[in-house]
Design a protein around this motif. Structure first.
Motif, PDB file in Angstrom:
ATOM      1  N   LYS A 148      76.154   6.848  -9.194  1.00  0.00           N
ATOM      2  CA  LYS A 148      76.469   5.905  -8.126  1.00  0.00           C
ATOM      3  C   LYS A 148      75.187   5.152  -7.775  1.00  0.00           C
ATOM      4  N   ILE A 149      75.189   3.865  -8.061  1.00  0.00           N
ATOM      5  CA  ILE A 149      73.954   3.062  -7.977  1.00  0.00           C
ATOM      6  C   ILE A 149      74.085   2.002  -6.888  1.00  0.00           C
ATOM      7  N   ALA A 150      73.038   1.895  -6.089  1.00  0.00           N
ATOM      8  CA  ALA A 150      72.981   0.854  -5.054  1.00  0.00           C
ATOM      9  C   ALA A 150      72.006  -0.234  -5.491  1.00  0.00           C
ATOM     10  N   HIS A 151      72.397  -1.463  -5.267  1.00  0.00           N
ATOM     11  CA  HIS A 151      71.477  -2.598  -5.466  1.00  0.00           C
ATOM     12  C   HIS A 151      71.210  -3.235  -4.119  1.00  0.00           C
ATOM     13  N   ILE A 152      69.940  -3.251  -3.717  1.00  0.00           N
ATOM     14  CA  ILE A 152      69.547  -3.934  -2.478  1.00  0.00           C
ATOM     15  C   ILE A 152      68.947  -5.268  -2.878  1.00  0.00           C
ATOM     16  N   SER A 153      69.690  -6.328  -2.605  1.00  0.00           N
ATOM     17  CA  SER A 153      69.276  -7.659  -3.045  1.00  0.00           C
ATOM     18  C   SER A 153      68.674  -8.447  -1.881  1.00  0.00           C
ATOM     19  N   GLY A 154      68.076  -9.594  -2.237  1.00  0.00           N
ATOM     20  CA  GLY A 154      67.733 -10.562  -1.218  1.00  0.00           C
ATOM     21  C   GLY A 154      69.012 -11.190  -0.712  1.00  0.00           C
ATOM     22  N   ASN A 155      68.910 -12.092   0.253  1.00  0.00           N
ATOM     23  CA  ASN A 155      70.118 -12.707   0.793  1.00  0.00           C
ATOM     24  C   ASN A 155      70.780 -13.587  -0.264  1.00  0.00           C
ATOM     25  N   LEU A 156      72.044 -13.306  -0.556  1.00  0.00           N
ATOM     26  CA  LEU A 156      72.749 -13.978  -1.646  1.00  0.00           C
ATOM     27  C   LEU A 156      73.258 -15.364  -1.266  1.00  0.00           C
ATOM     28  N   HIS A 157      73.108 -15.747   0.007  1.00  0.00           N
ATOM     29  CA  HIS A 157      73.547 -17.078   0.449  1.00  0.00           C
ATOM     30  C   HIS A 157      72.438 -18.122   0.274  1.00  0.00           C
ATOM     31  N   LEU A 158      71.225 -17.659   0.037  1.00  0.00           N
ATOM     32  CA  LEU A 158      70.119 -18.593  -0.162  1.00  0.00           C
ATOM     33  C   LEU A 158      70.106 -19.086  -1.607  1.00  0.00           C
ATOM     34  N   ASN A 159      69.631 -20.311  -1.795  1.00  0.00           N
ATOM     35  CA  ASN A 159      69.607 -20.909  -3.128  1.00  0.00           C
ATOM     36  C   ASN A 159      68.344 -20.474  -3.879  1.00  0.00           C
ATOM     37  N   LEU A 160      68.324 -19.188  -4.250  1.00  0.00           N
ATOM     38  CA  LEU A 160      67.150 -18.645  -4.930  1.00  0.00           C
ATOM     39  C   LEU A 160      67.524 -18.184  -6.336  1.00  0.00           C
ATOM     40  N   LEU A 161      66.620 -18.386  -7.279  1.00  0.00           N
ATOM     41  CA  LEU A 161      66.864 -17.935  -8.642  1.00  0.00           C
ATOM     42  C   LEU A 161      66.853 -16.410  -8.726  1.00  0.00           C
ATOM     43  N   ALA A 162      66.257 -15.744  -7.723  1.00  0.00           N
ATOM     44  CA  ALA A 162      66.246 -14.281  -7.687  1.00  0.00           C
ATOM     45  C   ALA A 162      67.656 -13.712  -7.606  1.00  0.00           C
ATOM     46  N   LYS A 163      68.630 -14.524  -7.195  1.00  0.00           N
ATOM     47  CA  LYS A 163      70.032 -14.074  -7.140  1.00  0.00           C
ATOM     48  C   LYS A 163      70.525 -13.638  -8.521  1.00  0.00           C
ATOM     49  N   LEU A 164      69.878 -14.139  -9.576  1.00  0.00           N
ATOM     50  CA  LEU A 164      70.274 -13.772 -10.937  1.00  0.00           C
ATOM     51  C   LEU A 164      70.079 -12.280 -11.196  1.00  0.00           C
ATOM     52  N   ARG A 165      69.175 -11.630 -10.449  1.00  0.00           N
ATOM     53  CA  ARG A 165      68.999 -10.183 -10.588  1.00  0.00           C
ATOM     54  C   ARG A 165      70.294  -9.483 -10.188  1.00  0.00           C
ATOM     55  N   HIS A 166      70.880  -9.971  -9.093  1.00  0.00           N
ATOM     56  CA  HIS A 166      72.158  -9.422  -8.624  1.00  0.00           C
ATOM     57  C   HIS A 166      73.267  -9.698  -9.621  1.00  0.00           C
ATOM     58  N   ASP A 167      73.308 -10.916 -10.164  1.00  0.00           N
ATOM     59  CA  ASP A 167      74.355 -11.286 -11.118  1.00  0.00           C
ATOM     60  C   ASP A 167      74.319 -10.382 -12.344  1.00  0.00           C
ATOM     61  N   ALA A 168      73.101 -10.103 -12.833  1.00  0.00           N
ATOM     62  CA  ALA A 168      72.951  -9.228 -14.000  1.00  0.00           C
ATOM     63  C   ALA A 168      73.385  -7.806 -13.666  1.00  0.00           C
ATOM     64  N   PHE A 169      72.986  -7.343 -12.484  1.00  0.00           N
ATOM     65  CA  PHE A 169      73.374  -6.000 -12.040  1.00  0.00           C
ATOM     66  C   PHE A 169      74.897  -5.864 -12.038  1.00  0.00           C
ATOM     67  N   LYS A 170      75.592  -6.831 -11.421  1.00  0.00           N
ATOM     68  CA  LYS A 170      77.050  -6.771 -11.309  1.00  0.00           C
ATOM     69  C   LYS A 170      77.728  -6.775 -12.677  1.00  0.00           C
TER      70      LYS A 170
END
Length: 325
Positions: free
Chosen positions: A174-196
């Motif tokens: 059971k894995i948790a991902h703590i991301s930055g805010n996903l509503h901001l227009n940041l390329l770091a959101k791609l970390r979350h996309d890959a995780f999902k």
């Protein structure tokens, strides 16, 4: 305070001659340069850099706007930008926006008034039109603002893949991902996309938490991580979007009596120096801060010199496995 007229009287030449020396314009003998420099040293003369930039239309200053100078990642990037700027004869004018739109606008106006030769943007709180209207060489860090503005980013998607796959490989259920805010227009959101994508394809139980809109709040991280384990005590793997958040997870595990990496495995992001000083040392996805700083200066210099520069600049990341996995 000494003036250019005082220098001219001391050397015994006209103000125009001294001005030519200061601005390196026209033919100037080595003897005159030496005499002017000696007079400047003796009278402790400091040239008016703003006035010189207005005359030469070049200040040899680069503006740097970052969201939080106290954050270790931005501190390291700033250090490298300053180093490479200095090597190229440029100074840095550092602005700390704290992700505040009003402050960011004020800083941009100040940089324009100061006749900076270009701006490196690590903060992004305004509308696209406000950035494209600046009319100065510009580079953005981890933010793709507009097609006309070059940007630099590490390979966030690849980083997310590597982190998620490692936790799965290590047996996390059971894995948790703590991301930055996903509503901001940041390329770091791609970390979350890959995780999902990875976690869904592998059918692993997971949760996603995101930080607040208001920037880098360590107290918020504390509350977020505490709530995460309170509501999900069976979490055995955490992919944090920064090493700072990973350190917060490590701290909470210690408080709860959870052993790392036996009970909980943790992966951070950024590869800041602090991560290897903590015990146990944090496994991380390292961003190439040195290369980011070097490229930012190179892209600004290229634009200043009228060269065509690449718009998209994606740099490779590196998985550094330490003691938390």
């Amino acid at each position: 305070m000494s003036t250019i007229k005082d220098i001219a009287e001391k050397v015994g030449v006209s103000v125009t001659s001294v001005s030519r020396v200061l601005n390196n314009r026209g033919y100037i003998s080595g003897k005159l340069k030496k005499r002017v420099q000696e007079a400047m040293d003796e009278l402790n003369y400091q040239p008016n850099q703003v006035a010189r930039s207005l005359i030469l239309k070049k200040s040899n200053i680069i503006g740097l706007i970052i969201p939080d100078v106290s954050h270790p990642f931005f501190g390291e990037v700033t250090n490298h930008i300053e180093y490479y700027a200095d090597k190229n004869g440029y100074k840095i004018l550092l602005c700390n926006s704290q992700l505040n739109m009003v402050k960011e606008k004020e800083y941009i106006n100040m940089l324009k008034a100061s006749q900076v030769d270009g701006i490196i943007m690590g903060s992004h709180t305004m509308d696209i039109k406000e950035y494209t209207s600046i009319k100065l060489p510009m580079v953005t860090l981890d933010r793709q603002i507009a097609d006309t503005i070059p940007y630099i980013s590490s390979d966030n998607y690849k980083g997310g893949e590597l982190a998620t796959n490692l936790l799965i490989k290590k047996g996390c259920k059971k894995i948790a991902h703590i991301s930055g805010n996903l509503h901001l227009n940041l390329l770091a959101k791609l970390r979350h996309d890959a995780f999902k994508k990875v976690i869904t394809n592998k059918g692993i139980e997971h949760i996603v938490l995101q930080t607040d809109l208001n920037g880098f709040d360590y107290d918020e991280y504390d509350q977020l991580v505490t709530k995460m384990f309170l509501e999900n005590p069976d979490i055995d793997g955490v992919f944090a979007s920064s090493d700072i958040i990973a350190a917060q997870v490590l701290k909470e595990c210690h408080r709860l009596g959870k052993s790392v990496p036996q009970d909980v495995k943790i992966i951070g992001y950024d590869g800041i120096q602090l991560g290897k000083l903590i015990t146990p040392a944090i496994t991380t996805i390292k961003q190439p801060t040195k290369e980011i700083g070097k490229m930012a200066v190179r892209l600004i210099m290229g634009q200043i010199q009228g060269e065509a520069v690449s718009q998209e600049n994606i740099l490779p990341i590196e998985l550094i496995e330490r003691e938390t996995t």
